[in-house]
Design a protein around this motif. Sequence first.
Motif, PDB file in Angstrom:
ATOM      1  N   LEU A 387      35.187  38.392  42.847  1.00  0.00           N
ATOM      2  CA  LEU A 387      36.324  37.955  42.037  1.00  0.00           C
ATOM      3  C   LEU A 387      35.885  36.784  41.168  1.00  0.00           C
ATOM      4  CD1 LEU A 387      39.308  37.986  44.603  1.00  0.00           C
ATOM      5  CD2 LEU A 387      38.803  39.663  42.800  1.00  0.00           C
ATOM      6  N   LEU A 388      36.156  36.890  39.880  1.00  0.00           N
ATOM      7  CA  LEU A 388      35.815  35.825  38.943  1.00  0.00           C
ATOM      8  C   LEU A 388      36.834  34.695  39.042  1.00  0.00           C
ATOM      9  CD1 LEU A 388      34.828  38.129  35.989  1.00  0.00           C
ATOM     10  CD2 LEU A 388      33.326  36.429  37.051  1.00  0.00           C
ATOM     11  N   PRO A 389      36.420  33.463  38.697  1.00  0.00           N
ATOM     12  CA  PRO A 389      37.362  32.346  38.815  1.00  0.00           C
ATOM     13  C   PRO A 389      38.524  32.428  37.824  1.00  0.00           C
ATOM     14  CG  PRO A 389      35.208  31.596  38.012  1.00  0.00           C
ATOM     15  CD  PRO A 389      35.057  33.031  38.376  1.00  0.00           C
ATOM     16  N   VAL A 391      41.059  34.830  34.989  1.00  0.00           N
ATOM     17  CA  VAL A 391      41.549  36.175  34.680  1.00  0.00           C
ATOM     18  C   VAL A 391      40.626  36.801  33.639  1.00  0.00           C
ATOM     19  CG1 VAL A 391      43.401  37.450  33.518  1.00  0.00           C
ATOM     20  CG2 VAL A 391      43.957  35.730  35.247  1.00  0.00           C
ATOM     21  N   ALA A 392      40.055  37.945  33.991  1.00  0.00           N
ATOM     22  CA  ALA A 392      39.083  38.581  33.110  1.00  0.00           C
ATOM     23  C   ALA A 392      39.646  39.826  32.439  1.00  0.00           C
ATOM     24  CB  ALA A 392      37.835  38.948  33.908  1.00  0.00           C
ATOM     25  N   HIS A 463      40.925  39.682  38.151  1.00  0.00           N
ATOM     26  CA  HIS A 463      39.725  38.857  38.322  1.00  0.00           C
ATOM     27  C   HIS A 463      38.523  39.687  38.772  1.00  0.00           C
ATOM     28  CE1 HIS A 463      41.622  34.689  38.408  1.00  0.00           C
ATOM     29  NE2 HIS A 463      42.698  35.467  38.482  1.00  0.00           N
ATOM     30  N   GLY A 525      30.255  31.486  39.538  1.00  0.00           N
ATOM     31  CA  GLY A 525      31.299  30.875  40.354  1.00  0.00           C
ATOM     32  C   GLY A 525      32.239  31.919  40.924  1.00  0.00           C
ATOM     33  N   ALA A 526      31.735  33.118  41.129  1.00  0.00           N
ATOM     34  CA  ALA A 526      32.577  34.217  41.622  1.00  0.00           C
ATOM     35  C   ALA A 526      32.514  34.276  43.143  1.00  0.00           C
ATOM     36  CB  ALA A 526      32.105  35.540  41.034  1.00  0.00           C
ATOM     37  N   GLU A 527      33.612  34.740  43.742  1.00  0.00           N
ATOM     38  CA  GLU A 527      33.615  34.996  45.185  1.00  0.00           C
ATOM     39  C   GLU A 527      33.013  36.368  45.417  1.00  0.00           C
ATOM     40  OE1 GLU A 527      37.630  35.050  46.625  1.00  0.00           O
ATOM     41  OE2 GLU A 527      37.903  32.894  46.263  1.00  0.00           O
TER      42      GLU A 527
END
Lengths: 640, 164
Positions: A387-389, A391-392, A463, A525-527
Amino acid sequence: MFVKFPQGATERTDKDAAAEVLYDVVIVGAGIAGSIIAAQLSEAGKRVLILEAGPAEDLTLRGYESYLDRFYSSTSKDNQAPYPASLAAPMPRGTDTRRIAPGAPDTSAYLVQSGPLASDTTYTRVLGGTTMHWEGKTPRMLPDDFRMRTLYGEGVDWPLSYEDLAPYYAEAERVIGVSADVEDQSFLGITFDERYVYPMKGLPLSYLDRMVAKDVDGMPVELDGEQTRLRVRPFPQGRNGIPNPAYDGGNGFVPQGAVSTYQVEVGERCQGNNNCVPICPVQAKYHAGKTLTVALESGRVDLIAQAVAYRVHVDPETGRVQEIEYRRYKRPDSKAFTTVRARGRLYVLATNAVENPRLMLASGLRGSSGLMGRNFMDHAYLLTWGLLPEVAGTFRGTNCTGGISDLRGGRFRRNQAAFAVDIHNDGWGWSRGAPMTDLLDLVDNGGRYGESLRQGLVDRVSHQLLLAFMVEVPASPSNRITVDPSYTDRLGNMRPILTYAIPDYTMRGVAYARQLSKRIFARLGAEDHTDYDPNFWGYATYEGQGYEIRGGNHLAGTHMMGSDPSTSVVDADQRSWDHQNLFLVGGGSFPTVGTSNITLTIAALCRRSARAMLTQLDREQAPVQLATAGAPSHREEAGR
Amino acid sequence: MTAPSLDDFVALSVDLTAFGETDLLGTGLGSPYLAKLRGACGDAVVTALFAAHQAARAESAGDPDGFDRALRYRIFSDDCLGPVARNVIKLWYAGTWYGLPPEWTDSYGAQSAAQTSTVTAASYQEGLLWRAIGANPPGAKAPGFGSWAEPPRIDDRYLKGARR
Ligand SMILES: Cc1cc2nc3c(=O)[nH]c(=O)nc-3n(C[C@H](O)[C@H](O)[C@H](O)COP(=O)(O)OP(=O)(O)OC[C@H]3O[C@@H](n4cnc5c(N)ncnc54)[C@H](O)[C@@H]3O)c2cc1C
Ligand code: SF4
């Protein structure tokens, strides 16, 4: 511009009359390979018969719309959902895939799998073949891919070089109508003619791609002592964009629109439906029906659908093919069929890298090299997801617009497999069934409704980032397609049996891909939410780590080309060494798959082979006498 | 017993989905969805669900926290109404009626239309899920060439994110 499908073309050929004709060429399979050859030969004035296993009627807009309706209404939106299942010409379906227990082949679906690794790789048996269904990425292979043995001591060298194939790549890019920019595609040795431009300009990268690029562009990677910097780069695409006015020395390019029997408004530019697989609703994406239509318009191409090639008959003295025996079924759900024969000066098997060797082996033609069906290759896909930090805006655009191509080549290939990386605009769809699974989880397990549900969906879905590593698989003789008379389909055709394991060379690439994905996620910085399930049908371990490996749908290698008849099945023209009037075409001819989606290269090889066929037809022009007395050309039979 | 009304269904759906009445009715699917719900659960259950919703409203008298609690107590935690309400949410968001769990049908009866099914080909395209994430349903309602390069159209209030 729309393409007019000749009215009634799928019915106008009478199979009994056709059985009495000696065609210049009989082609089995109306996918992109068969269609390209049919179009090119008919343009040169040759008479062509195409036998196609799938049901007819599909290329009229009505047929196409019935695919769409089937897709919208089906509760399972897997990649075969739009296409009618036929028992007469069955096809593999990803949802059939099961984990294989050692020693117990999975015989439950059309493609028998004896493992050890199960694969969900698939293809479509309808008019137009698997391109009805493909995603439409059209990269060229790297020059290095043709010389893997010489350069890295891995795999097999091609009897052709990149330079030999380059002009045919350009032809293939015209036939498919590729959108891309030369500046983006010149890397790792890929070169273009000085003034070359692609037919259409490159499609824009997605917002998601750009978000990834912001942090990944310039990321340093060191591998086997070589330094590279990563960059997010667009892929060339077989879908309509903005025509490049500089194409063809300034003549421009006219995109091919939808295939239809009447003028329609669709088929122009890609509209971003994000549904390219399994079906593009507006036919902006190339499919082989567009090329098949051109062939049929020549008036010199006869097409018989619902015609499943059953056996290739060969003259035991000369090795030349005498006829192809096929089974014509009346309805997709009926058991009844008629046995008919087709005859030509030349024969082309264009049924893909699983079906070509299946047919040859079922005909008892194992090949003097013993390699028929061996060296099955595909790409091994490793997915990683996070998941990106921010909204993508995931889930917009074509399935995939950009990715990382910098590790497709390099010195490291002497130790481990190369890969291309896709950034998937459809998020975790491939790995975890997003966004539906997210919705169900939020509602059923998360207690979400109303505003908290809407917030949850944005947080969870918009995300999402999924990286798909497409890892090369080298030729290995034990990976193979075989047949066994105890496994047949409803029409009595022997079913293909796949034996498949991932070589260590590929697994080293897979393990490295997973490591690299962790670095990329950290940089973004993604989970990282990647999680491989040991019960997954394609679960494979390497050095103590487990991975989910998925099939690539890039079927190759089963009738490999070469310059020595003892180590290959076909020559550089895709002509069988054993049967001089038989061509086996498609991915099966590839000695290596490299890290390119294979279809552009299939198209280029077929353009090249069609020339060789024309030369051979001219050379073998001596009139052939047909036996008119004797056995009738067909007999009625009840099915089993 | 009077037949469950579309008005009651829409009022419930607005609260369950956080989409407005015009959004919901604009899909053209209000009536077919209500018919689906009745066919799958029977009118007695549907009437009870609407009644519980109205009671929750009345009880909380405009207080959002109270309303949330009342919905949880009266509907979401109820063995009979909870799974049905969740199915209504999924119906609007995905366009698919999901089969009710076996423990539900064991207790409250299996109606003829209880299996997983789509309602019409249009229901997939009208799924609210796609609007919630600022995307088009794959394969329909194409947003246009190059639109994917632009930021998504997601309401500002959802952009901050509750995730971090
Ligand atoms: C989901 C998916 C995504 C893909 N994405 C890409 C991509 O992005 N880029 C890319 O390059 N490639 C992609 N591919 C692969 C691509 O679709 C294939 O490489 C390509 O379509 C192969 O073309 P072909 O003509 O060789 O074979 P096919 O398209 O398989 O055509 C074979 C034809 O022969 C017919 N046939 C089969 N058996 C018989 C028989 N016994 N008698 C008569 N006819 C028969 C079939 O019905 C079919 O029409 C993808 C594939 C899938 C499934
Ligand atoms: S994004 Fe849509 S319009 Fe474009 S090719 Fe894919 S399905 Fe067709």
